[in-house]
Design a protein around this motif. Sequence first.
Motif, mmCIF file in Angstrom:
data_model
loop_
_atom_site.group_PDB
_atom_site.id
_atom_site.type_symbol
_atom_site.label_atom_id
_atom_site.label_comp_id
_atom_site.label_asym_id
_atom_site.label_seq_id
_atom_site.Cartn_x
_atom_site.Cartn_y
_atom_site.Cartn_z
ATOM 1 N N MET A 117 0.834 -1.206 0.000
ATOM 2 C CA MET A 117 0.000 0.000 0.000
ATOM 3 C C MET A 117 0.867 1.254 0.000
ATOM 4 N N GLN A 118 1.943 1.237 0.770
ATOM 5 C CA GLN A 118 2.829 2.394 0.847
ATOM 6 C C GLN A 118 3.467 2.693 -0.508
ATOM 7 N N ARG A 119 3.733 1.639 -1.269
ATOM 8 C CA ARG A 119 4.335 1.816 -2.591
ATOM 9 C C ARG A 119 3.286 2.163 -3.659
ATOM 10 N N GLY A 120 2.021 2.138 -3.296
ATOM 11 C CA GLY A 120 0.962 2.504 -4.231
ATOM 12 C C GLY A 120 0.567 1.422 -5.208
ATOM 13 N N HIS A 121 0.852 0.154 -4.873
ATOM 14 C CA HIS A 121 0.540 -0.939 -5.788
ATOM 15 C C HIS A 121 -0.938 -1.340 -5.713
ATOM 16 N N ARG A 122 -1.454 -1.859 -6.826
ATOM 17 C CA ARG A 122 -2.789 -2.465 -6.870
ATOM 18 C C ARG A 122 -2.597 -3.957 -6.607
ATOM 19 N N PHE A 123 -3.123 -4.442 -5.517
ATOM 20 C CA PHE A 123 -2.892 -5.842 -5.174
ATOM 21 C C PHE A 123 -4.131 -6.453 -4.526
ATOM 22 N N VAL A 124 -4.133 -7.770 -4.512
ATOM 23 C CA VAL A 124 -5.176 -8.551 -3.852
ATOM 24 C C VAL A 124 -4.484 -9.708 -3.145
ATOM 25 N N ARG A 125 -4.793 -9.883 -1.864
ATOM 26 C CA ARG A 125 -4.223 -11.016 -1.127
ATOM 27 C C ARG A 125 -5.327 -11.812 -0.466
ATOM 28 N N TYR A 126 -5.227 -13.130 -0.589
ATOM 29 C CA TYR A 126 -6.124 -14.036 0.122
ATOM 30 C C TYR A 126 -5.238 -15.067 0.816
ATOM 31 N N ALA A 127 -5.076 -14.900 2.143
ATOM 32 C CA ALA A 127 -4.144 -15.741 2.913
ATOM 33 C C ALA A 127 -2.758 -15.600 2.283
ATOM 34 N N ASP A 128 -2.141 -16.708 1.832
ATOM 35 C CA ASP A 128 -0.795 -16.597 1.269
ATOM 36 C C ASP A 128 -0.798 -16.493 -0.247
ATOM 37 N N ASP A 129 -1.980 -16.323 -0.855
ATOM 38 C CA ASP A 129 -2.070 -16.069 -2.303
ATOM 39 C C ASP A 129 -2.058 -14.557 -2.531
ATOM 40 N N ASN A 130 -1.014 -14.062 -3.201
ATOM 41 C CA ASN A 130 -0.856 -12.620 -3.354
ATOM 42 C C ASN A 130 -0.601 -12.265 -4.818
ATOM 43 N N ASN A 131 -1.444 -11.399 -5.377
ATOM 44 C CA ASN A 131 -1.295 -10.931 -6.756
ATOM 45 C C ASN A 131 -1.180 -9.408 -6.776
ATOM 46 N N VAL A 132 -0.180 -8.900 -7.503
ATOM 47 C CA VAL A 132 0.003 -7.462 -7.689
ATOM 48 C C VAL A 132 -0.208 -7.164 -9.174
ATOM 49 N N TYR A 133 -1.034 -6.164 -9.491
ATOM 50 C CA TYR A 133 -1.399 -5.860 -10.878
ATOM 51 C C TYR A 133 -0.687 -4.598 -11.339
ATOM 52 N N VAL A 134 -0.022 -4.698 -12.501
ATOM 53 C CA VAL A 134 0.767 -3.599 -13.044
ATOM 54 C C VAL A 134 0.437 -3.445 -14.537
ATOM 55 N N ARG A 135 1.029 -2.407 -15.165
ATOM 56 C CA ARG A 135 0.679 -2.086 -16.552
ATOM 57 C C ARG A 135 1.630 -2.687 -17.593
ATOM 58 N N SER A 136 2.779 -3.198 -17.168
ATOM 59 C CA SER A 136 3.726 -3.725 -18.149
ATOM 60 C C SER A 136 4.540 -4.864 -17.541
ATOM 61 N N ARG A 137 5.115 -5.688 -18.417
ATOM 62 C CA ARG A 137 5.965 -6.780 -17.947
ATOM 63 C C ARG A 137 7.186 -6.222 -17.201
ATOM 64 N N ARG A 138 7.749 -5.143 -17.748
ATOM 65 C CA ARG A 138 8.942 -4.566 -17.118
ATOM 66 C C ARG A 138 8.639 -4.112 -15.692
ATOM 67 N N ALA A 139 7.482 -3.459 -15.504
ATOM 68 C CA ALA A 139 7.090 -3.041 -14.160
ATOM 69 C C ALA A 139 6.872 -4.259 -13.272
ATOM 70 N N GLY A 140 6.281 -5.301 -13.847
ATOM 71 C CA GLY A 140 6.031 -6.514 -13.077
ATOM 72 C C GLY A 140 7.301 -7.181 -12.611
ATOM 73 N N GLU A 141 8.292 -7.253 -13.476
ATOM 74 C CA GLU A 141 9.564 -7.864 -13.098
ATOM 75 C C GLU A 141 10.263 -7.045 -12.024
ATOM 76 N N ARG A 142 10.149 -5.732 -12.108
ATOM 77 C CA ARG A 142 10.743 -4.867 -11.082
ATOM 78 C C ARG A 142 10.055 -5.076 -9.728
ATOM 79 N N VAL A 143 8.715 -5.172 -9.755
ATOM 80 C CA VAL A 143 7.964 -5.397 -8.518
ATOM 81 C C VAL A 143 8.268 -6.778 -7.945
#
Length: 419
Positions: free
Chosen positions: A210-236
């Motif tokens: 949240m502090q980094r401003g990411h769009r994410f969804v977590r359910y227990a230990d399943d965690n997904n972060v949504y980004v606009r590009s592959r490059r951003a995803g690899e960095r995250v």
Amino acid sequence: MEWIVERRNLLEALHRVEKNKGAAGVDGMEIKYLRQFLMEHWDGIREELLEGTYRPMPVRRVEIPKPDGGGVRLLGIPTVLDRLIQQAIQQILMPIFDPEFSPYSYGFRPGYSAHDAIKQARNYVAQGYRWVVDMDLEKFFDRVHHDMLMARVARKVSDKRLLKLIRAYLQAGAMIGGLRVISEEGVPQGGPLSPLLANIMLDDLDKELMQRGHRFVRYADDNNVYVRSRRAGERVMKSITEFVEKRLKLRVNREKSAVDHPWKRKFLGFTFTYHPEPKIRVAPKSLKRFKDKVRELTKRNRGQSMASRIDALNKYLRGWSGYYRHSEWRSTFKELDQWIRRRLRMCMLKQWKEPKTKRRKLVGLGIPFDWASRISASRKASWRLSNTPQVSKALGLQYWQDRGLVSLVERYDALRFTT
């Protein structure tokens, strides 16, 4: 601790434990005997809890096969008494911790569900975040660092008796092959307290995202972060993996984690279409598991009547359709209905065995004699014959409706309408 052992809290915990049922722990006591046991022994147990001398029993270790042959999941079944005490603790701690949890944490929280998590993820994809950082925590419940978890619990709990009791549950160990194995790390899955402790442990990850401003969804230990590009995803992926492994002392499973399009990944049994306004769909792996289960329930060598087979099948279909009703792809349910009916037609053909029996049964169901004779004399396998127009007509939709077979598409329509 006084709040935990208060009569009203204990009665509510007892009601929930009895409602949830569940197997016996290492002492062999079943749920139905718990009330009588409490009437005879509760005063002494209550005194031990208030004095900080109560010692939990080890859990009973149970191995549950993971889907797709991915090893086993280790469950720890506490005794019914320890389940009661854990439930009583959870009821007091949940209102203390839950209000400050992230709104994007959906697992095991009042007012939140897996379906809410899926809908939030779909919203991110619709907003243009069409890459997902799908992070898998390797054996999370087995690897939680006890000291780090207890430090986080102690942020809001000052009662040393309760802190000591929670640590005792973490270190109670498990009975394996008649021997007690001490737990040096991990949170045993299977008790009422485990989900809350898991959320407490992972709350730091939520706050970091949240502090980094990411769009994410977590359910227990399943965690997904949504980004606009592959490059951003690899960095995250790189930065969050470093945070998880260095700050939380957990491990990221690099083989199962990936940066990809959401419609190529599975989340809580669902996936999405690639459209600009994506739709929720049942994931291919979930469909495979569904068919594997139906095949198991309809096996010829189960030695049961068709009525018993349909009864067992209906129980599974009701539960499955209840969870997957949030799919927005109705045709999936229609296709599965057709496949199930074909599967049952195959079972009937195998059950009839002899050609003369098949001919007689088909004629009795309204198939002309010559066609019934051709089918009964055919050397084709039962699966192929089950899809012929004649067999499909004789053992069609109405035939199975009359025998009470649950229709997935009808339940889908009804559940979607009511929800």
